[in-house]
Scaffold this active site. Structure first.
Site, PDB file in Angstrom:
ATOM      1  N   THR B  32     -31.365  22.213 -29.965  1.00 18.75           N
ATOM      2  CA  THR B  32     -31.146  22.042 -31.335  1.00 18.75           C
ATOM      3  C   THR B  32     -31.728  20.495 -31.720  1.00 18.75           C
ATOM      4  OG1 THR B  32     -29.209  23.366 -31.254  1.00 18.75           O
ATOM      5  CG2 THR B  32     -29.800  22.106 -33.305  1.00 18.75           C
ATOM      6  N   TYR B 120     -27.945  24.469 -17.221  1.00 23.00           N
ATOM      7  CA  TYR B 120     -28.137  25.304 -18.395  1.00 23.00           C
ATOM      8  C   TYR B 120     -28.582  26.764 -18.376  1.00 23.00           C
ATOM      9  CZ  TYR B 120     -28.993  25.879 -23.477  1.00 23.00           C
ATOM     10  OH  TYR B 120     -29.105  26.342 -24.956  1.00 23.00           O
ATOM     11  N   LYS B 148     -23.494  25.405 -18.539  1.00 19.47           N
ATOM     12  CA  LYS B 148     -23.407  25.690 -19.655  1.00 19.47           C
ATOM     13  C   LYS B 148     -23.962  27.118 -19.824  1.00 19.47           C
ATOM     14  CE  LYS B 148     -25.327  25.012 -24.367  1.00 19.47           C
ATOM     15  NZ  LYS B 148     -26.446  24.311 -25.107  1.00 19.47           N
TER      16      LYS B 148
END
Lengths: 285, 285, 285, 285
Positions: B32, B120, B148
């Site tokens: 993001t 991630y 994550k």
């Protein structure tokens, strides 16, 4: 490891090898060219070397895909300035762009340069799939003259031809032989790095001579090589093959690792059967 | 468009907003955060600003994923030098690395820094899926302390906990509420940019208070926001939301486009219902 | 609705139409034949009718796939007793069988009959995908002489030919034109119900005459029909087409519904352009 | 092999075992009940036996899914006549029905019976995926009161609850623990055949007591059993487990094969650890 500089001599030798063997075009800095593992300076040197060595004998398209549109503009302009005949551009490969974003991306680049763009559809690496319907929209951008179609659905070629007409011509990605019968006019192959002559003859026999018996026989000779330069090892297998053929191109760069040593004898056997070890020795001599 | 510089004032304001609303940690330069659309200089400025503004009140992890291992080493070292508490690293997202290449990638970075790594897993953007079995291998690299997990299969959390033991702790990616019941200790959410307080309270109610009634009620309040900050518009929806809330963060950078204007009234209605427009006005005042 | 009996007269007319138009074989009770919506008595009547009407002019293979191996044995034996030349067998479509279960299934049937089996790979409906490697195992069962390959990956034909040698010959499922260039010796097409002559000529031009120009031109004439007899409407579109061509074959049976009336004009236009409306009128006269 | 008749005594024993261990409902003739490998007479005997033995102590839902809508009507009416409390209906599993066809299918059955329908979404076997949006439409059919949701995306439960309101209540398929926290009111589990007490207690602890610590501990005790009754061996693993527990239920029927003998010791070890071997011995005594 990754500290090694680009081997300009080896690159010149590769270009000469390709042209001598009959290749119809060159595309430095594509996926097999590890375009995401070179510095800006190395990129410039690679493009300059290939264009200079090719010397107009075959067209040179430069891979200029990147996530950031502004970077694609910058490297595409550089490619044009250095004498490239066109650019090959994979879509932004991280953000999973929408159709509107894809059109904006390609249109922005197209307006910044005066040479044609080969749009490159390879959802297995780019993570976005430009369907024939989407390509029909993209083909309305003037510079987007070619598409390299790299899915395993060969009917895409049929549909792109039907939907894009003469606005966009198709180059096969993986399916050279199969796409030839549906109207592809070229093939951007990984196997042609190691086997330029056989790859070129095979595609020509199919696409232009329309000679199934000959083309299929050549394809079957090529087939054993394909698993070694596809899937997760298109870079490592290509590099290992060149080493076995006496034309060392170094190791893959990070994050890629060399082909495991245990695989080398089987690859050597494939190259031997195809006559590429002798070929390589002759070239290297 | 993409010529705009990073708005440092807006970034400081965002950090203050997050901390004031109760966020437990900050991760600049994630997806993001458009980490592939910033220059090296902008990256440095962003990390420096977030670390300085957070001032030790919450931990700061910096997104340092890149295709080239050497670049990940460089930016991770920089993050550590600038005072970051850890780094979050998505795997190489173009080359579809093998497990051996993934281990080599993470191990190389881990050896170069002294702060923890949050691995991630997000196959929808990275194009490689690190299964729990693969993560069990990666968790043996000392610095790889967190993962994550951003697939839609919440049983992954169960399996990672079972296979990695206390070598690797799980942060949810998309499925914050659902993962809490399986042992996730944190949630790296996109919605928490716009709704830090509600997101934090919801996850805390589930993961730590184990209060289903309260957590589910909060989750249902959050749910209408999720489609606006997920799928193809996690960046554009987040940016649009901040503008509506009076905390303008600018437009997305190329190749991304702003949220279409026609969508704004529906997003505004969602934010209004959630009380975030008034919230934003208060913050901005 | 589903109370209608099988229209034996219409079935005889269809067989005559197909043979007169040049079809090379018939396969009653395949997917388009709605084999899961007929009673045992109707099945017997259909097989008897097709075998009797074909009268040895073309081979007849009967679809005898079922979930329960014992039922496949029963209906395959019946087909043989009624004079069929072979059977086409889709794997058990509910249980997602393992390779060992597939081999046991086909082997059990093969031992119960004396006519050849066409193994039918269609993962989109059967929910199990028999890869070329799996087919190589299955091809060792003596009666399993043919495979109908119905995925969209045409390289499967290449691989089956390479792995099965002369133990198993390939019929294309959906990709008739494309498979011809890779060694398929036949095509089990849905479009050949409505357009037997064009379908047959197209496949022959490719597979046997190896005449790309002629075959591709015929393929492009066929192409507009394909979306009407593929995807979710291969039965409803075929039934609607026959009605428009004056050879009414009734409505689909449950759970299928007829093609929506609103779609009929567009289908009629396609059939008109292909000359099939006049064709139908001539046949029906 | 498949010639064996249904063992009515073993079925009665199984029903008694389930009820004594606390199960809240019974669903004969589901996937694990090999509903596609029984004759019509066997089906009648199975339903009659389960209803008679349960004797109103727990509700009995009968699996009546079939490809042909008319057959579903027939077996659903029979189930109602034999005293079943409801039916569980997987969609037509071969034809890949459209939404209109699904609605027509369920609506036709709903109008033919007076007991509730549990709609069963399991795309991995049925080959059609009824998304929450599609289920919202289907939930408008009065009798379609329940859905058994068997994908791996637990957010489906959240979305079904949000879209269907009180028209349709959710039973988990595979994800019992996870779905409980999102509002599922029941769990149709494969593992509950072998471990009814543990399965029931785990789901109750989560869904009704909302006691995460206890529920998660029970879930972790169940977890080692799950791979043995999931994926390709949900039938063979269940049958093998009953044999090891001293409650022989015979072998799977064609096309399924028994669990390979080499796997038995590992399954036995899992059952031993869970205390189910002793349990079985007690039950069998």
């Amino acid at each position: 490891e990754g500290g090694a500089a680009v081997d300009i001599k080896a690159l010149e030798r590769l270009v000469e090898f390709q042209i001598r063997e009959g290749i119809r075009g060159l595309i430095p800095l594509g996926s097999t060219g590890e375009f995401l593992s070179v510095s800006p300076e190395e990129r410039t040197a690679i493009v300059e070397t290939v264009v200079r060595t090719a010397a107009g004998r075959v067209p040179v398209l430069v891979g200029t895909g990147a996530e950031d549109t502004r970077e694609v503009v910058r490297t595409s302009r550089e490619a044009e300035a250095l004498g490239a005949d066109g650019v090959m551009i994979i879509p932004p490969f991280y953000s999973v762009p929408t159709l509107a974003e894809l059109i904006h991306h390609y249109d922005t680049v197209a307006k910044a340069i005066g040479i044609p763009i080969m749009v490159y559809n390879n959802p297995a690496t780019a993570n976005v799939d430009m369907t024939p319907e989407m390509l029909a929209e993209i083909s309305r951008i003037p510079n987007c003259r070619y598409v390299k179609e790299s899915t395993l659905e060969v009917t895409r070629v049929r549909d792109i031809v039907a939907l894009c007409g003469d606005r966009m011509e198709v180059f096969a990605g993986v399916l050279g032989y199969e796409s030839a019968w549906l109207g592809a006019i070229g093939w951007v192959a990984v196997c042609s790095n190691l086997a330029p002559k056989l790859s070129t003859e095979m595609f020509h026999a199919a696409a232009f001579d329309k000679d199934m018996d000959r083309a299929l026989a050549l394809y079957r000779r090529l087939a054993p090589l394909l698993p070694w330069v596809g899937g997760p090892r298109y870079v490592s297998g290509t590099k290992a093959g060149f080493r076995l053929m006496g034309m060392d191109m170094g190791n893959p760069r990070p994050p890629r690792l060399p082909l495991p040593g245990a695989d080398m004898p089987r690859l050597a056997a494939v190259l031997q059967t195809m006559g590429l070890l002798a070929e390589g020795a002759r070239q290297a001599a």
